[in-house]
Design a protein around this motif. Sequence first.
Motif, PDB file in Angstrom:
ATOM      1  N   ILE A 155       0.845  -1.187   0.000  1.00  0.00           N
ATOM      2  CA  ILE A 155       0.000   0.000   0.000  1.00  0.00           C
ATOM      3  C   ILE A 155       0.882   1.240   0.000  1.00  0.00           C
ATOM      4  O   ILE A 155       1.711   1.423   0.907  1.00  0.00           O
ATOM      5  N   ASN A 156       0.728   2.080  -1.003  1.00  0.00           N
ATOM      6  CA  ASN A 156       1.521   3.307  -1.087  1.00  0.00           C
ATOM      7  C   ASN A 156       1.118   4.295   0.009  1.00  0.00           C
ATOM      8  O   ASN A 156      -0.068   4.561   0.227  1.00  0.00           O
ATOM      9  N   VAL A 157       2.116   4.843   0.675  1.00  0.00           N
ATOM     10  CA  VAL A 157       1.925   5.927   1.635  1.00  0.00           C
ATOM     11  C   VAL A 157       2.864   7.063   1.223  1.00  0.00           C
ATOM     12  O   VAL A 157       4.060   6.832   1.074  1.00  0.00           O
ATOM     13  N   PRO A 158       2.343   8.261   1.008  1.00  0.00           N
ATOM     14  CA  PRO A 158       3.215   9.359   0.576  1.00  0.00           C
ATOM     15  C   PRO A 158       4.342   9.619   1.579  1.00  0.00           C
ATOM     16  O   PRO A 158       4.105   9.678   2.792  1.00  0.00           O
ATOM     17  N   LEU A 159       5.572   9.737   1.063  1.00  0.00           N
ATOM     18  CA  LEU A 159       6.716  10.119   1.888  1.00  0.00           C
ATOM     19  C   LEU A 159       6.865  11.631   1.798  1.00  0.00           C
ATOM     20  O   LEU A 159       7.182  12.175   0.737  1.00  0.00           O
ATOM     21  N   LEU A 160       6.638  12.295   2.899  1.00  0.00           N
ATOM     22  CA  LEU A 160       6.713  13.747   2.943  1.00  0.00           C
ATOM     23  C   LEU A 160       8.130  14.176   3.340  1.00  0.00           C
ATOM     24  O   LEU A 160       9.010  13.328   3.533  1.00  0.00           O
ATOM     25  N   GLY A 161       8.348  15.457   3.470  1.00  0.00           N
ATOM     26  CA  GLY A 161       9.675  15.945   3.814  1.00  0.00           C
ATOM     27  C   GLY A 161      10.162  15.506   5.179  1.00  0.00           C
ATOM     28  O   GLY A 161      11.370  15.443   5.430  1.00  0.00           O
ATOM     29  N   ASP A 162       9.225  15.161   6.089  1.00  0.00           N
ATOM     30  CA  ASP A 162       9.602  14.758   7.438  1.00  0.00           C
ATOM     31  C   ASP A 162       9.254  13.301   7.737  1.00  0.00           C
ATOM     32  O   ASP A 162       9.201  12.893   8.884  1.00  0.00           O
ATOM     33  N   GLY A 163       8.986  12.510   6.699  1.00  0.00           N
ATOM     34  CA  GLY A 163       8.677  11.095   6.892  1.00  0.00           C
ATOM     35  C   GLY A 163       7.351  10.714   6.265  1.00  0.00           C
ATOM     36  O   GLY A 163       6.735  11.504   5.547  1.00  0.00           O
ATOM     37  N   PRO A 164       6.873   9.488   6.525  1.00  0.00           N
ATOM     38  CA  PRO A 164       5.600   9.044   5.939  1.00  0.00           C
ATOM     39  C   PRO A 164       4.434   9.904   6.412  1.00  0.00           C
ATOM     40  O   PRO A 164       4.502  10.529   7.475  1.00  0.00           O
ATOM     41  N   ASN A 194      15.875  12.721   2.529  1.00  0.00           N
ATOM     42  CA  ASN A 194      15.292  13.375   3.695  1.00  0.00           C
ATOM     43  C   ASN A 194      15.303  12.436   4.897  1.00  0.00           C
ATOM     44  O   ASN A 194      15.393  11.219   4.753  1.00  0.00           O
ATOM     45  N   SER A 195      15.195  13.025   6.096  1.00  0.00           N
ATOM     46  CA  SER A 195      15.172  12.241   7.330  1.00  0.00           C
ATOM     47  C   SER A 195      13.870  12.480   8.085  1.00  0.00           C
ATOM     48  O   SER A 195      13.262  13.540   7.966  1.00  0.00           O
ATOM     49  N   TYR A 196      13.478  11.479   8.859  1.00  0.00           N
ATOM     50  CA  TYR A 196      12.242  11.581   9.628  1.00  0.00           C
ATOM     51  C   TYR A 196      12.405  12.598  10.755  1.00  0.00           C
ATOM     52  O   TYR A 196      13.448  12.652  11.411  1.00  0.00           O
ATOM     53  N   SER A 197      11.379  13.368  10.997  1.00  0.00           N
ATOM     54  CA  SER A 197      11.391  14.331  12.093  1.00  0.00           C
ATOM     55  C   SER A 197      11.196  13.620  13.432  1.00  0.00           C
ATOM     56  O   SER A 197      10.761  12.460  13.484  1.00  0.00           O
ATOM     57  N   ASP A 198      11.518  14.318  14.514  1.00  0.00           N
ATOM     58  CA  ASP A 198      11.298  13.758  15.853  1.00  0.00           C
ATOM     59  C   ASP A 198       9.831  13.381  16.041  1.00  0.00           C
ATOM     60  O   ASP A 198       9.512  12.327  16.608  1.00  0.00           O
ATOM     61  N   GLN A 199       8.940  14.244  15.586  1.00  0.00           N
ATOM     62  CA  GLN A 199       7.511  13.985  15.744  1.00  0.00           C
ATOM     63  C   GLN A 199       7.094  12.719  15.007  1.00  0.00           C
ATOM     64  O   GLN A 199       6.316  11.910  15.523  1.00  0.00           O
ATOM     65  N   THR A 200       7.632  12.524  13.796  1.00  0.00           N
ATOM     66  CA  THR A 200       7.305  11.321  13.023  1.00  0.00           C
ATOM     67  C   THR A 200       7.763  10.064  13.745  1.00  0.00           C
ATOM     68  O   THR A 200       7.032   9.074  13.841  1.00  0.00           O
ATOM     69  N   VAL A 201       9.001  10.084  14.263  1.00  0.00           N
ATOM     70  CA  VAL A 201       9.524   8.906  14.969  1.00  0.00           C
ATOM     71  C   VAL A 201       8.671   8.610  16.197  1.00  0.00           C
ATOM     72  O   VAL A 201       8.337   7.448  16.472  1.00  0.00           O
ATOM     73  N   ARG A 202       8.296   9.653  16.928  1.00  0.00           N
ATOM     74  CA  ARG A 202       7.479   9.443  18.127  1.00  0.00           C
ATOM     75  C   ARG A 202       6.098   8.896  17.775  1.00  0.00           C
ATOM     76  O   ARG A 202       5.565   8.030  18.480  1.00  0.00           O
TER      77      ARG A 202
END
Length: 433
Positions: A155-164, A194-202
């Motif tokens: 299932i495709n999930v858009p990858l944004l600048g700060d993660g999925p 790009n790298s995942y933001s802190d908020q995305t990881v949390r």
Amino acid sequence: MQPYAELSLEELQELRTQLSAKYREFQLKDLKLNMSRGKPSAEQLDLSMGMMDVLNSDEDLICEDGTDCRNYGVLTGIREAKILIGDMMEVAPENVIIYGNSSLNVMFDTVSRSMTHGVMGCTPWCKLDKVKFLCPVPGYDRHFGITEYFGIEMINVPLLGDGPDMDMVEKLVAEDDSIKGIWCVPKYSNPTGNSYSDQTVRRLARLKPAAPDFRIYWDNAYGIHHLYDHDQDHLIEILAECKRAGNPDMVYKFSSTSKITFPGSGIAAIAASSNNLEDIEKQLKYQTIGHDKVNQLRHVRFFKDIHGMVEHMRRHADILRPKFEAVEETLEEELGGLGIGTWTKPNGGYFISFDSMEGCAKHIVARCKKAGLVMTGAGATFPYGKDPHDSNIRIAPSYPPLDDLKIAMKLFALCVKLVSVEKLIVDKKAAEV
């Protein structure tokens, strides 16, 4: 520079004539350029040649705990290697299993084991009516290849600048217990950089999946692959964050030295909770008596510790940085302001992601190939090789020599211009009908 979309039909046709002439000039050069994979260059591989000298027939191949690396045993890897790779992965050595040369192999085994024997006592996936994976896109084609091989629906999930797109991820995993995993390249992502933001990881660590055997497949392939000493992306450590969130078993973390030492002769690892590791070891003891301990020891003796590895990566960065900057400079110089493409500007990793006008990527890659430049196939960054917008192209600057790379990027930019102009001409003619 005036955006191409603002040009008249007559201006576009004249521009096409000029660009076609330049393209023919490139074709006459009989170029043989290859940017299809993110391979280290020969210059980068030379950085690790000292590894061939740290062990010889006179060397002591005994570990600190007395293990003889020449013999059988030590299923999960020698302790010295666990400490080194654990430091690289930012986890305790007790949470690490050392494998052979390829983290992709470890990921394949992890999916395969889940298919045949399930995850920590859950029903084997092969006995379920449907198994699905979330795939942030654009993403890594070999990840998608694994799940496609096992018949898992992607299932495709858009990858944004700060993660999925986490709103989408949270909703899907909470509602559908057939979703068993998500592929992640969290730092300097393949292909965006790009790298995942802190908020995305949390938010990932705090997912509430309907499936008890849902796992985050955390491929931190580029964890220490910075281009700059100061402008570096930083990532929250996912195992610790999952533990804090009350989901200690929800993640498998993968890494390797493939783009640190020799891609074909590195060492790979998985890090996970003690419960997950116990589950993995049940299968591993039937698969092998132990992976290559001599190679593990070779890596430890070469780097000595994480500080040696970080310094080694600075030398890699000195080689890669001018190449990334050359790509970005050429794209800005040739395409900036034209409105026919956008691209990422990463601080590390191995790739730059380029998005063309919709419907143009396959034609651009084909044009490049006809003029002697092989690139990653358009669509490769999406499951099943199908980019719904036909716009994403992965640029891999690492392998060609710098002078060749500059020529390749001039040709690439020319192909982007030519294909974009041709599309705009067709669109304007259609609008006049």
